[in-house]
Motif scaffolding. Structure first.
Motif, short mmCIF file in Angstrom:
data_model
loop_
_atom_site.label_atom_id
_atom_site.label_comp_id
_atom_site.label_asym_id
_atom_site.label_seq_id
_atom_site.Cartn_x
_atom_site.Cartn_y
_atom_site.Cartn_z
N LEU A 237 0.82 -1.21 0.00
CA LEU A 237 0.00 0.00 0.00
C LEU A 237 0.86 1.27 0.00
O LEU A 237 0.48 2.28 -0.60
CB LEU A 237 -0.94 -0.01 1.21
CG LEU A 237 -2.03 -1.10 1.15
CD1 LEU A 237 -2.79 -1.19 2.46
CD2 LEU A 237 -3.01 -0.81 0.00
N ARG A 238 2.02 1.23 0.66
CA ARG A 238 2.91 2.39 0.62
C ARG A 238 3.47 2.59 -0.79
O ARG A 238 3.68 3.73 -1.22
CB ARG A 238 4.04 2.20 1.64
CG ARG A 238 3.59 2.49 3.07
CD ARG A 238 4.62 2.10 4.10
NE ARG A 238 4.14 2.42 5.45
CZ ARG A 238 4.45 1.74 6.54
NH1 ARG A 238 5.26 0.69 6.45
NH2 ARG A 238 3.98 2.10 7.71
N GLU A 239 3.69 1.48 -1.50
CA GLU A 239 4.13 1.60 -2.89
C GLU A 239 3.03 2.23 -3.74
O GLU A 239 3.30 3.08 -4.60
CB GLU A 239 4.49 0.21 -3.42
CG GLU A 239 5.29 0.22 -4.70
CD GLU A 239 6.66 0.85 -4.55
OE1 GLU A 239 7.10 1.54 -5.50
OE2 GLU A 239 7.28 0.66 -3.49
N THR A 240 1.78 1.82 -3.47
CA THR A 240 0.64 2.42 -4.17
C THR A 240 0.57 3.92 -3.90
O THR A 240 0.38 4.73 -4.81
CB THR A 240 -0.69 1.77 -3.74
OG1 THR A 240 -0.61 0.37 -3.95
CG2 THR A 240 -1.85 2.33 -4.52
N LEU A 241 0.74 4.30 -2.61
CA LEU A 241 0.68 5.71 -2.25
C LEU A 241 1.77 6.51 -2.93
O LEU A 241 1.54 7.61 -3.43
CB LEU A 241 0.81 5.86 -0.72
CG LEU A 241 -0.47 5.72 0.10
CD1 LEU A 241 -0.16 5.81 1.58
CD2 LEU A 241 -1.48 6.80 -0.29
N LYS A 242 2.97 5.95 -2.97
CA LYS A 242 4.09 6.65 -3.61
C LYS A 242 3.79 6.90 -5.09
O LYS A 242 3.99 8.01 -5.60
CB LYS A 242 5.37 5.82 -3.45
CG LYS A 242 6.61 6.51 -4.00
CD LYS A 242 7.88 5.74 -3.66
CE LYS A 242 7.98 4.47 -4.48
NZ LYS A 242 9.28 3.77 -4.27
N MET A 243 3.30 5.88 -5.78
CA MET A 243 2.99 6.02 -7.20
C MET A 243 1.79 6.94 -7.42
O MET A 243 1.77 7.74 -8.36
CB MET A 243 2.73 4.64 -7.81
CG MET A 243 3.93 3.72 -7.80
SD MET A 243 3.64 2.18 -8.67
CE MET A 243 3.58 2.76 -10.37
N SER A 244 0.79 6.84 -6.57
CA SER A 244 -0.42 7.67 -6.72
C SER A 244 -0.11 9.13 -6.51
O SER A 244 -0.58 10.01 -7.26
CB SER A 244 -1.49 7.21 -5.73
OG SER A 244 -1.86 5.87 -5.97
N ASN A 245 0.69 9.43 -5.47
CA ASN A 245 1.04 10.83 -5.21
C ASN A 245 1.89 11.42 -6.32
O ASN A 245 1.79 12.61 -6.63
CB ASN A 245 1.79 10.93 -3.87
CG ASN A 245 0.86 10.70 -2.69
OD1 ASN A 245 -0.32 10.98 -2.75
ND2 ASN A 245 1.42 10.17 -1.60
N ALA A 246 2.71 10.58 -6.96
CA ALA A 246 3.59 11.07 -8.03
C ALA A 246 2.78 11.56 -9.23
O ALA A 246 3.22 12.47 -9.95
CB ALA A 246 4.55 9.97 -8.46
N GLU A 247 1.60 10.97 -9.45
CA GLU A 247 0.81 11.33 -10.64
C GLU A 247 -0.61 11.79 -10.30
O GLU A 247 -1.51 11.77 -11.15
CB GLU A 247 0.74 10.14 -11.60
CG GLU A 247 2.03 9.89 -12.36
CD GLU A 247 2.39 10.99 -13.35
OE1 GLU A 247 1.51 11.79 -13.71
OE2 GLU A 247 3.56 11.05 -13.76
N ASP A 248 -0.84 12.20 -9.04
CA ASP A 248 -2.16 12.74 -8.62
C ASP A 248 -3.31 11.78 -8.90
O ASP A 248 -4.36 12.19 -9.41
CB ASP A 248 -2.43 14.09 -9.32
CG ASP A 248 -1.53 15.20 -8.81
OD1 ASP A 248 -0.87 14.99 -7.77
OD2 ASP A 248 -1.48 16.26 -9.46
N LEU A 249 -3.13 10.51 -8.59
CA LEU A 249 -4.19 9.52 -8.76
C LEU A 249 -5.02 9.50 -7.47
O LEU A 249 -4.83 8.68 -6.57
CB LEU A 249 -3.60 8.14 -9.06
CG LEU A 249 -2.65 8.08 -10.27
CD1 LEU A 249 -1.97 6.72 -10.38
CD2 LEU A 249 -3.42 8.39 -11.55
N ASN A 250 -5.96 10.45 -7.37
CA ASN A 250 -6.62 10.74 -6.10
C ASN A 250 -7.43 9.57 -5.55
O ASN A 250 -7.44 9.32 -4.34
CB ASN A 250 -7.53 11.97 -6.25
CG ASN A 250 -6.73 13.24 -6.42
OD1 ASN A 250 -5.63 13.36 -5.90
ND2 ASN A 250 -7.27 14.19 -7.17
#
Length: 651
Positions: free
Chosen positions: A520-533
């Motif tokens: 989930l932290r990997e998901t958060l890192k990738m989501s924050n990098a590209e604004d995947l809210n």
């Protein structure tokens, strides 16, 4: 005349020597002059009469032909069109036994009218074949010849006689090299035919030939059109190593070309649309923003420009990509795609409404198939928005609308069948019909060969197996195919982040909390990098749930509060429901009675909204679509007696 002279000399040699003629008297000479003058006058009068008769005949011929053409055009443009009378007028040309040019042109006109305005394809084909055959025998008759070939190949394709259309177009391309406009147009047409057959390699080859031909004839504008079209197909094939240098070259050509402002801006729109869709396919929602902003500014510039009637001096430039109105809808569409991926669902709704309103106006005047494609893609995206925002009944009705559009066009259904079953699968998940969701996703997988769509479906099917809890063998097989740590099958940043989330969800249900947190932290890192809210909100609330289970209430609160705020901004009803339940339990555990009561009230409100929408959706006759997994969409739906799905997951 030469025969007469030769005859005279031959006659003199036979007579030999003769006495010289006697000189005529003045009286006889006068009489002879009078007779000669009289004969000359008579001959002149006869010649004049013959010339007048011939001119009158030609004028009469022009008159009857022009009269018949005028009547035919009058009937064709009447409101409503009187096609039968138009056809009769054109058919009346043939009894006059007109010259070949008129005959060929009339066959073309008849074929065109029958093809565009009637279902009599057999007669249309016959006339177009005659026009093509006759026109090839007439020099300097390119327009009729190549228009007949173009229309005839269209008709062959409509009749599924592609094998007849391809050699016809190839021959027309071969003999049209001295006619730049038609040579380019026929190359585009054959490339489109190969594209419809999914033969993208042949289509790209033809577009490359067209680009080189356009360069040779000095048309940088049409060269750019060919190259951009090729770039579009390379993107479809995921040949990214070839796309990047091609788009770089196109950008240079577009910026350097000086010509009609609308043509230049339309090239820029085409170029920017390819760039934006390339970023969105890669799931790079943040990185695409500068290109999307340029695209929106460009379409605003085009809307302020006026079409001028000045034709380009180079006949190879007589093309345009899309009408301005179609480009506006397309820009709305890619904006909706971006808003959907980024989780700005209210913005997606706003632009969808604008685009659909524009489409309805256009479809009243224009029956272009691309408008229906735009409409279906817009509906596909807004349906996903509805399911997230808790409007399942509306989403189901819009799925039914997509079915109706696909019923009207077999090609449209062929191109969107997998997406349609995917949407039904998502709807089934939202109403907790997991068996039907599995059937819909499995059907969609069978129908698609699009890598990104395949990965999206597999990711959602894996979440279904996780929720069912008893499909371990199938689940492990799926998770291995979308392993984000090792050779993920697609380049999409968004889908890879989603795969990490699904891994985290599975580890959570297995009780492997540390592993779940890593994913989930990997998901958060990738989501924050590209604004995947939306992925960010889902990851935060699941992390909050894990910390709550582990008894770390402070860390849980640090995750759930921003998850709730983000979910409210999207808005995502399921995450809001989940977050409010966690906030209620957290505040209870921490002794915050007022905050716990407020969170419980929020949870109750969300539950009631979702429950009411669930009941409404399952009561619709369209709900029976969840059982459709084969063939074309059903035409009619039987009404439901009442909802028959479990509501437990909503409470």
């Amino acid at each position: 005349m030469f025969q007469d002279a030769l005859g005279g000399r031959s006659r003199e040699s036979r007579e030999g020597r003769r006495a010289p003629p006697r000189a005529p008297s003045s009286a006889s000479l006068w009489r002879r002059l009078v007779v000669v003058e009289a004969k000359m006058a008579a001959q002149a009068a006869a010649a004049a009469q013959a010339a007048a008769a011939q001119a009158a005949q030609a004028e009469a011929a022009d008159s009857w032909y022009l009269a018949l053409l005028g009547f035919a055009e009058h009937f064709r443009t009447s409101s409503p069109p009187k096609i039968r009378l138009c056809v009769h007028c054109l058919q009346a040309v043939f009894p006059f036994k007109p010259p070949q040019r008129i005959e060929a042109r009339t066959h073309l006109q008849l074929g065109s009218v029958l093809y565009h305005h009637t279902k009599n394809s057999e007669q249309a084909r016959s006339h177009l074949e005659k026009a093509w055959l006759i026109s090839q025998q007439i020099p300097q008759f390119e327009d009729v010849k190549f228009e007949a070939a173009s229309l005839l190949s269209e008709l062959y394709c409509q009749e599924n006689s592609v094998d007849a259309a391809k050699p016809l177009l190839r021959k027309a391309i071969q003999i049209s090299q001295q006619t730049p406009y038609w040579h380019c147009r026929l190359l585009f047409q054959l490339a489109q035919l190969h594209t419809l057959e999914k033969d993208l390699v042949s289509a790209c080859d033809l577009l490359g030939v067209g680009a080189e031909y356009a360069r040779v004839v000095g048309s940088e504008y049409t060269r750019a059109l060919f190259l951009l079209s090729k770039g579009m197909l390379l993107l479809m094939e995921r040949k990214l190593q070839e796309v990047h240098p091609l788009l770089t070259l196109c950008g240079q050509i577009v910026e350097n070309w000086q010509g009609n402002p609308i043509q230049k801006e339309s090239l820029r729109v085409f170029f920017l649309v390819l760039q934006v869709t390339h970023y969105l396919d890669a799931g790079q929602v943040k990185s695409v923003k500068p290109c999307l902003k340029q695209l929106q500014q460009c379409i605003q510039t085009i809307s302020t420009l006026h079409d001028d009637e000045i034709l380009p001096s180079n006949p190879a430039d007589l093309f345009h990509w899309l009408p301005k109105e179609h480009m506006c809808v397309l820009v709305y569409l890619v904006t909706v795609m971006h808003s959907m991926q980024a989780g700005y669902l209210e913005k997606a709704q706003k632009y969808t409404d604008k685009a659909l309103m524009q489409l309805e106006k256009l479809k009243m005047l224009d029956c272009s198939p691309i408008l229906s494609s735009f409409q279906v893609i817009l509906l596909e995206h807004i349906i996903m928005c509805r399911l997230v925002t808790g409007h399942k009944a509306t989403a189901l009705q819009e799925i039914s609308q997509v079915c109706q559009l696909c019923q009207q066009s077999p090609r449209l259904f062929s191109n969107h069948a997998a997406q349609l079953h995917t949407l039904l699968g998502l709807y089934c998940v939202s109403v907790n019909c997991m068996d039907n969701a599995e059937a819909q996703f499995t059907t969609a997988l069978r129908l698609t060969n699009h890598q990104e769509l395949w990965a999206f479906i597999v990711t959602n099917l894996a979440s279904v197996y996780i929720r069912e809890g008893n499909r371990h063998q199938e689940l492990y097989s799926l998770l291995e195919r979308i392993n984000p740590d090792h050779s993920f099958p697609v380049s999409s940043h968004c889908l890879r982040a989603a795969a990490f989330y699904v891994r985290g969800l599975f580890s959570f249900f297995q009780g492997r909390y540390n592993e779940a947190k890593r994913f989930l932290r990997e998901t958060l890192k990738m989501s924050n990098a590209e604004d995947l809210n939306r992925l960010t909100a889902c990851s935060l609330v699941l992390l909050g749930h894990i910390f709550y289970v582990l008894g770390n209430h402070r860390e849980s609160n640090n995750m759930v509060v921003p998850a709730m705020q983000l979910a409210s901004k999207i808005p995502d009803m399921s995450v809001q429901l989940w977050s409010s339940a966690l906030l209620r339990d957290l505040n209870k555990a921490c002794g915050n009675a007022m905050d716990a009561h407020e969170a419980a009230q929020m949870h109750q409100n969300f539950s009631q909204q979702l429950l009411q929408d669930h009941i409404e959706a399952c009561s619709l006759p369209e709900h029976n679509l969840i059982t459709w997994t084969d063939g074309p969409p059903p035409v009619q739906f039987q009404a439901q007696n009442g909802p028959n799905t479990s509501l437990a997951s909503l409470l």
